[in-house]
Design a protein around this motif. Structure first.
Motif, PDB file in Angstrom:
ATOM      1  N   ARG A   1      -7.871 -36.654  67.820  1.00 28.28           N
ATOM      2  CA  ARG A   1      -6.601 -36.219  68.407  1.00 28.28           C
ATOM      3  C   ARG A   1      -5.667 -35.733  67.303  1.00 28.28           C
ATOM      4  O   ARG A   1      -5.779 -36.150  66.161  1.00 28.28           O
ATOM      5  N   PRO A   2      -4.723 -34.831  67.663  1.00 25.16           N
ATOM      6  CA  PRO A   2      -3.790 -34.333  66.644  1.00 25.16           C
ATOM      7  C   PRO A   2      -3.044 -35.433  65.910  1.00 25.16           C
ATOM      8  O   PRO A   2      -2.825 -35.326  64.703  1.00 25.16           O
TER       9      PRO A   2
ATOM     10  N   LEU B   1      -0.687 -27.452  64.164  1.00 24.60           N
ATOM     11  CA  LEU B   1       0.241 -26.496  63.557  1.00 24.60           C
ATOM     12  C   LEU B   1       1.233 -25.944  64.572  1.00 24.60           C
ATOM     13  O   LEU B   1       2.191 -25.290  64.212  1.00 24.60           O
ATOM     14  N   THR B   2       0.956 -26.189  65.858  1.00 26.32           N
ATOM     15  CA  THR B   2       1.733 -25.534  66.904  1.00 26.32           C
ATOM     16  C   THR B   2       2.923 -26.401  67.326  1.00 26.32           C
ATOM     17  O   THR B   2       2.995 -27.562  66.961  1.00 26.32           O
ATOM     18  N   PRO B   3       3.883 -25.830  68.075  1.00 20.97           N
ATOM     19  CA  PRO B   3       5.197 -26.461  68.236  1.00 20.97           C
ATOM     20  C   PRO B   3       5.232 -27.932  68.617  1.00 20.97           C
ATOM     21  O   PRO B   3       6.140 -28.627  68.197  1.00 20.97           O
ATOM     22  N   ARG B   4       4.282 -28.438  69.407  1.00 19.69           N
ATOM     23  CA  ARG B   4       4.438 -29.840  69.794  1.00 19.69           C
ATOM     24  C   ARG B   4       4.303 -30.782  68.603  1.00 19.69           C
ATOM     25  O   ARG B   4       5.069 -31.727  68.475  1.00 19.69           O
ATOM     26  N   TYR B   5       3.307 -30.545  67.757  1.00 17.32           N
ATOM     27  CA  TYR B   5       3.095 -31.435  66.604  1.00 17.32           C
ATOM     28  C   TYR B   5       3.740 -30.872  65.349  1.00 17.32           C
ATOM     29  O   TYR B   5       4.311 -31.597  64.558  1.00 17.32           O
TER      30      TYR B   5
ATOM     31  N   GLY C   1     -14.221 -28.573  69.236  1.00 20.99           N
ATOM     32  CA  GLY C   1     -13.248 -29.521  69.768  1.00 20.99           C
ATOM     33  C   GLY C   1     -12.251 -29.938  68.707  1.00 20.99           C
ATOM     34  O   GLY C   1     -11.045 -29.881  68.912  1.00 20.99           O
TER      35      GLY C   1
ATOM     36  N   GLU D   1       3.960 -27.686  60.285  1.00 24.99           N
ATOM     37  CA  GLU D   1       4.470 -26.675  59.358  1.00 24.99           C
ATOM     38  C   GLU D   1       5.861 -27.012  58.862  1.00 24.99           C
ATOM     39  O   GLU D   1       6.292 -26.532  57.831  1.00 24.99           O
TER      40      GLU D   1
ATOM     41  N   LEU E   1      -5.870 -26.843  64.826  1.00 27.54           N
ATOM     42  CA  LEU E   1      -4.925 -25.743  65.035  1.00 27.54           C
ATOM     43  C   LEU E   1      -3.743 -26.215  65.873  1.00 27.54           C
ATOM     44  O   LEU E   1      -2.618 -25.769  65.680  1.00 27.54           O
ATOM     45  N   ALA E   2      -4.008 -27.127  66.822  1.00 29.15           N
ATOM     46  CA  ALA E   2      -2.922 -27.640  67.665  1.00 29.15           C
ATOM     47  C   ALA E   2      -1.898 -28.403  66.835  1.00 29.15           C
ATOM     48  O   ALA E   2      -0.727 -28.456  67.201  1.00 29.15           O
TER      49      ALA E   2
ATOM     50  N   CYS F   1     -13.757 -38.196  68.922  1.00 29.53           N
ATOM     51  CA  CYS F   1     -14.497 -37.079  69.501  1.00 29.53           C
ATOM     52  C   CYS F   1     -13.774 -36.678  70.766  1.00 29.53           C
ATOM     53  O   CYS F   1     -13.918 -37.340  71.764  1.00 29.53           O
ATOM     54  N   ALA F   2     -13.009 -35.636  70.751  1.00 27.22           N
ATOM     55  CA  ALA F   2     -12.540 -34.934  69.565  1.00 27.22           C
ATOM     56  C   ALA F   2     -11.367 -35.710  68.958  1.00 27.22           C
ATOM     57  O   ALA F   2     -10.645 -36.369  69.680  1.00 27.22           O
TER      58      ALA F   2
ATOM     59  N   ILE G   1      -9.952 -26.870  67.324  1.00 20.91           N
ATOM     60  CA  ILE G   1      -8.765 -26.462  68.072  1.00 20.91           C
ATOM     61  C   ILE G   1      -7.707 -27.550  68.015  1.00 20.91           C
ATOM     62  O   ILE G   1      -6.522 -27.263  68.127  1.00 20.91           O
ATOM     63  N   GLU G   2      -8.112 -28.794  67.787  1.00 19.47           N
ATOM     64  CA  GLU G   2      -7.116 -29.847  67.621  1.00 19.47           C
ATOM     65  C   GLU G   2      -6.414 -29.714  66.270  1.00 19.47           C
ATOM     66  O   GLU G   2      -5.223 -30.009  66.167  1.00 19.47           O
TER      67      GLU G   2
END
Lengths: 359, 147
Positions: free
Chosen positions: B118-119, B29-33, B20, B36, B26-27, B115-116, B23-24
């Motif tokens: 949050r980004p 790093l992705t466009p919404r948050y 849980g 990078e 990794l999230a 838990c989990a 993947i948060e």
């Protein structure tokens, strides 16, 4: 005939979000054999049945894995409900189905991203996860949690979705469908992806059957095996066909998952149209007695929840056979004879979920 | 907000988490948050990393792996424990194979509960870790100048 070298792969590896260790026996560039070593995520949560009663245990069942979390809780609660002969209200069954399919969408989008990442296709990884956020938003609005929902309970569900929100969700599905179509078009037509996946990691129909692979791994080899056809939850009232492909390589498995997303979106639409009014939970009294195998379909395949009660508030045994555990023998088989550079792609193609596998 | 003198790279390791929190992370790093854009990159190599992000209560088989990763990271380094399992062991605290939090093994600088997690919380934790990293770097250069 070159000299044999053993190259360790994992447990900490950039392509894997979770740790698994493979000893790859190489002859030059060719993998002769892959020897898995597991146990890096083993927590021993099945033993916690002795410390938590069966109603509280659903929280632990949900945390077997953070990706397939909701479907684990559905599997566990269906097992307990079968033992105690509880009739779950129809609305709760439909809500469970809607959330299960949203979970499947988020899992498949996550996997497509990681799969693209395993080939080094960074942009596609980002796009997949961007689309996934809209699925997570719906889950968050309706249950309060992004990846661990906690909305399923023994005897029904904890939260209801109001009618206006259901209409809104349906409108959101149209946008999601168009975005998913764009994404799937890249996965099906892009020559870079084809060159890395077509013919790689071949698993024949016979091997898939004999090694007991489940889920997209078998469906990619042409075996029609989908637990949703059993008709648990609201699936018996909904109309869908399992997606199968016959090639048995990484490309086929990728296509199976890509096409399943459209099936999931269609199932959610049907469920929203057909959802009945009424209660969302029933009162649960007494303690479970007897034993039951509950089978549900996860994004990764069939999961077995074995529950055994002894008339007390603690279960005697809870055993989970998760889909990744069933797919590991098939993975070892497909890894034998592949190229070293294809190892990440093949490992990712079974959609490994180590948290599930080792519990 | 800490001032960044260089791009901090993170190394993420799952020490028996349920996925849980992973993947948060990794999230993030992705466009919404998109962390990078601050130069924060998830690297796979401990020798390139400044921040060690650990999820999950540590189990027996992971002890040596985590110690190994930590030892391979160059100074100055910061450890962030993400998720309630990394803080105390969380819901799995009573399991037979869980040491109960990363603090049992490594000196942890920042705890991120949830838990989990949050980004938004994870990013918050990483930003706090950056301040500590700058502090550690300043302390190191002072010690070198004094030596």
């Amino acid at each position: 005939m070159g000299r044999q070298v053993v190259v360790p792969f994992g447990p900490q590896h950039p392509v894997l979000p979770e740790p698994i260790h493979l000893d790859l026996v190489l002859e030059d560039e060719k993998v002769v054999e892959a020897i898995p070593r597991i146990g890096y995520v083993h927590r021993g949560l099945e033993k916690l049945v002795e410390k938590r009663d069966y109603k509280d245990y659903i929280f632990i069942a949900e945390r077997i894995c953070g990706i397939c979390s909701f479907i684990h809780s559905v599997g566990y609660s269906q097992g307990i409900e079968a033992l105690m002969e509880i009739e779950v209200p129809a609305r709760a069954e439909y809500l469970r189905t809607i959330w299960s399919e949203y979970s499947r969408l988020h899992s498949h989008l996550l996997w497509l991203g990681c799969f693209a990442d395993s080939m080094g296709f960074e942009n596609l990884f980002m796009q997949s996860w961007r689309i996934r956020e809209s699925v997570l938003d719906v889950l968050e609005e309706t249950t309060g949690g992004r990846v661990i929902q906690g909305s399923c309970k023994v005897g029904g569900v904890r939260k209801d979705i109001a009618a206006p929100q259901l209409t809104q969700m349906k409108a959101g599905l149209d946008i999601l469908q168009s975005e998913v179509d764009d994404l799937v078009a890249v996965f099906t037509d892009e020559p870079t992806i084809k060159s890395r996946t077509v013919g790689v990691g071949h698993l024949s129909k016979k091997d898939a059957w004999e090694l007991g692979a489940v889920g997209p791994m078998t469906r990619g080899s042409g075996i029609k095996s989908d637990m949703r056809m059993l008709g648990y939850g609201a699936y018996e009232y909904l109309d869908f066909k399992p997606v199968t492909h016959d090639d048995g390589d990484c490309y086929a498995r990728c296509l199976v998952r890509a096409e399943e997303m459209s099936v999931s979106i269609d199932l959610i639409r049907q469920a929203i149209d057909a959802i009945p009014e009424g209660e969302i939970e029933v009162k649960v009294k007494g303690n479970p007695d007897g034993e039951y195998f509950s089978r549900v379909e996860q994004p990764r395949g069939e999961v077995l929840h074995f529950v055994k009660g002894g008339g007390k508030k603690n279960l005697l045994r809870h055993r989970v056979r998760t889909p990744t555990m069933a797919n590991v023998p098939a993975l070892v088989k497909t890894l034998a004879g592949c190229q070293m550079a294809d190892v990440p792609v093949i490992v990712l193609s079974i959609d490994p979920c180590i948290g599930c596998m080792e519990r | 907000m800490a001032y960044l003198s260089k791009s901090p790279w993170i190394l993420h390791y799952d020490a028996s988490s349920c996925n849980g929190c992973d993947i948060e992370i990794l999230a993030c790093l992705t466009p919404r948050y998109d962390v990078e854009r601050f130069g924060i990159i998830n690297t796979g190599n401990p020798k390139h990393a400044d921040i060690l992000v650990i999820t999950g209560g540590v189990n027996e088989q992971n002890r040596s792996v985590i110690q190994n990763l930590y030892d391979q990271m160059p100074h100055p380094k910061v450890v962030v424990g993400v998720g309630i399992c990394a803080c105390t062991g969380g819901i799995f605290k009573e399991c037979y194979n869980i040491a109960g939090g990363v603090g049992e093994i490594l000196p942890v600088d920042v705890w991120v509960p949830g838990c989990a997690a949050r980004p938004e919380q994870i990013i918050d934790g990483i930003v706090k870790a950056l301040g500590i990293l700058e502090q550690k770097r300043a302390d190191m250069s002072r010690a070198e100048a004094g030596a």
